[in-house]
Design a protein around this motif. Sequence first.
Motif, PDB file in Angstrom:
ATOM      1  N   LEU A   1       0.671  -1.367  -0.008  1.00  0.00           N
ATOM      2  CA  LEU A   1       0.089  -0.814  -0.424  1.00  0.00           C
ATOM      3  C   LEU A   1       0.964   1.429   0.346  1.00  0.00           C
ATOM      4  N   TYR A   2       0.683   1.955  -1.213  1.00  0.00           N
ATOM      5  CA  TYR A   2       1.110   3.339  -1.173  1.00  0.00           C
ATOM      6  C   TYR A   2       0.766   4.302  -1.055  1.00  0.00           C
ATOM      7  N   ALA A   3       0.705   5.731  -0.706  1.00  0.00           N
ATOM      8  CA  ALA A   3       0.166   7.242  -0.975  1.00  0.00           C
ATOM      9  C   ALA A   3       1.400   7.733  -2.029  1.00  0.00           C
ATOM     10  N   SER A   4       0.979   8.452  -3.100  1.00  0.00           N
ATOM     11  CA  SER A   4       1.609   9.761  -3.413  1.00  0.00           C
ATOM     12  C   SER A   4       0.938  11.331  -4.207  1.00  0.00           C
ATOM     13  N   ARG A   5       1.159  11.539  -4.360  1.00  0.00           N
ATOM     14  CA  ARG A   5       0.620  13.120  -4.538  1.00  0.00           C
ATOM     15  C   ARG A   5       0.919  13.203  -6.248  1.00  0.00           C
ATOM     16  N   ALA A   6       0.212  13.735  -6.870  1.00  0.00           N
ATOM     17  CA  ALA A   6       0.113  14.190  -8.664  1.00  0.00           C
ATOM     18  C   ALA A   6       0.939  15.236  -8.450  1.00  0.00           C
ATOM     19  N   ALA A   7       2.230  15.229  -9.842  1.00  0.00           N
ATOM     20  CA  ALA A   7       3.039  15.992  -9.769  1.00  0.00           C
ATOM     21  C   ALA A   7       1.843  17.352 -10.543  1.00  0.00           C
ATOM     22  N   GLU A   8       1.542  16.966 -11.558  1.00  0.00           N
ATOM     23  CA  GLU A   8       0.501  17.904 -12.193  1.00  0.00           C
ATOM     24  C   GLU A   8      -1.406  17.603 -11.339  1.00  0.00           C
ATOM     25  N   PRO A   9      -1.805  18.683 -12.277  1.00  0.00           N
ATOM     26  CA  PRO A   9      -2.836  18.535 -11.914  1.00  0.00           C
ATOM     27  C   PRO A   9      -3.870  17.728 -12.738  1.00  0.00           C
ATOM     28  N   VAL A  10      -4.428  16.316 -11.686  1.00  0.00           N
ATOM     29  CA  VAL A  10      -5.482  15.629 -11.566  1.00  0.00           C
ATOM     30  C   VAL A  10      -6.728  15.688 -12.844  1.00  0.00           C
ATOM     31  N   THR A  11      -6.973  15.408 -13.858  1.00  0.00           N
ATOM     32  CA  THR A  11      -7.934  15.472 -14.695  1.00  0.00           C
ATOM     33  C   THR A  11      -8.171  13.923 -15.034  1.00  0.00           C
ATOM     34  N   PRO A  12     -10.169  13.471 -15.050  1.00  0.00           N
ATOM     35  CA  PRO A  12     -10.353  12.190 -15.495  1.00  0.00           C
ATOM     36  C   PRO A  12      -9.904  12.202 -16.532  1.00  0.00           C
ATOM     37  N   VAL A  13      -8.859  12.784 -17.496  1.00  0.00           N
ATOM     38  CA  VAL A  13      -7.897  11.759 -18.762  1.00  0.00           C
ATOM     39  C   VAL A  13      -7.432  11.287 -17.821  1.00  0.00           C
ATOM     40  N   VAL A  14      -6.543  11.912 -17.319  1.00  0.00           N
ATOM     41  CA  VAL A  14      -5.140  11.657 -16.314  1.00  0.00           C
ATOM     42  C   VAL A  14      -5.661   9.775 -15.468  1.00  0.00           C
ATOM     43  N   ILE A  15      -6.930  10.405 -15.020  1.00  0.00           N
ATOM     44  CA  ILE A  15      -6.705   9.517 -13.980  1.00  0.00           C
ATOM     45  C   ILE A  15      -7.093   7.437 -15.420  1.00  0.00           C
ATOM     46  N   ASP A  16      -8.483   7.828 -16.485  1.00  0.00           N
ATOM     47  CA  ASP A  16      -7.967   7.535 -17.097  1.00  0.00           C
ATOM     48  C   ASP A  16      -7.006   6.580 -17.832  1.00  0.00           C
ATOM     49  N   GLU A  17      -6.159   7.417 -18.268  1.00  0.00           N
ATOM     50  CA  GLU A  17      -4.918   7.018 -18.755  1.00  0.00           C
ATOM     51  C   GLU A  17      -4.102   6.101 -17.685  1.00  0.00           C
ATOM     52  N   ILE A  18      -4.360   6.418 -16.839  1.00  0.00           N
ATOM     53  CA  ILE A  18      -3.145   5.346 -15.253  1.00  0.00           C
ATOM     54  C   ILE A  18      -3.900   3.766 -15.355  1.00  0.00           C
ATOM     55  N   LEU A  19      -5.659   4.215 -15.129  1.00  0.00           N
ATOM     56  CA  LEU A  19      -6.568   2.540 -14.888  1.00  0.00           C
ATOM     57  C   LEU A  19      -6.448   1.995 -16.358  1.00  0.00           C
ATOM     58  N   ALA A  20      -6.222   2.517 -17.513  1.00  0.00           N
ATOM     59  CA  ALA A  20      -6.143   1.956 -19.192  1.00  0.00           C
ATOM     60  C   ALA A  20      -4.476   1.639 -18.611  1.00  0.00           C
ATOM     61  N   GLN A  21      -3.663   2.341 -18.324  1.00  0.00           N
ATOM     62  CA  GLN A  21      -2.142   1.537 -18.810  1.00  0.00           C
ATOM     63  C   GLN A  21      -2.207  -0.073 -17.575  1.00  0.00           C
ATOM     64  N   ALA A  22      -3.174  -0.160 -16.621  1.00  0.00           N
ATOM     65  CA  ALA A  22      -2.431  -0.825 -14.475  1.00  0.00           C
ATOM     66  C   ALA A  22      -3.575  -1.760 -15.775  1.00  0.00           C
TER      67      ALA A  22
END
Length: 142
Positions: free
Chosen positions: A6-27
Amino acid sequence: MLVRLLYASRAAEPVTPVVIDEILAQARAHNPALGVTGILCHCGDTFLQVLEGGRDAVNTLYTRISCDPRHRNVAVLHFEEVAERRFAGWTMGQVNMAKVNPSIVLKYSEMPQLDPFTVSGKVSMALLEELIATAAIVGRAG
C-alpha cells in the motif's frame, strides 16, 4: 509468495478525468501479465493504491511507479506477505473518493477528506476494506 503493498503519492501535475483514465488503462493493460491486482483511490492530487501479487512483480512495479515523474511524495504505508489476495477482483479497481460518503472517510481520519499521509497504513487498509464492503470500488477483473 504473495505480497500486498500500500502506498500513497501526490500528483506532480493537475489530475483530470483523462489522467485517471490513462493510469487505469495502463494498469489494466499491463497488470494481468504481471499477475498484479489492486485498487487506486484518488481525490484531488492524492493517490492511495494497493498492489497485490508476487513479491518480485509488486516490488518491480512499485519501483517503476516511485520513479515516475508524474508522482511526488511517494511513500510506502504498508507492506506484508499474504496468504491470499484481498483485491483479486480487480486488475485495477478505482475509487473516486470525491464520490464516497464523507462519513466513511471521517470514520478513519481527523477530517472527511482523503489524506493517507496523516494516518497509519493499518488505518488506510481498514478504509480500503470498508470501501470493498460498501461496494465503492468500480472496475473490472482481468
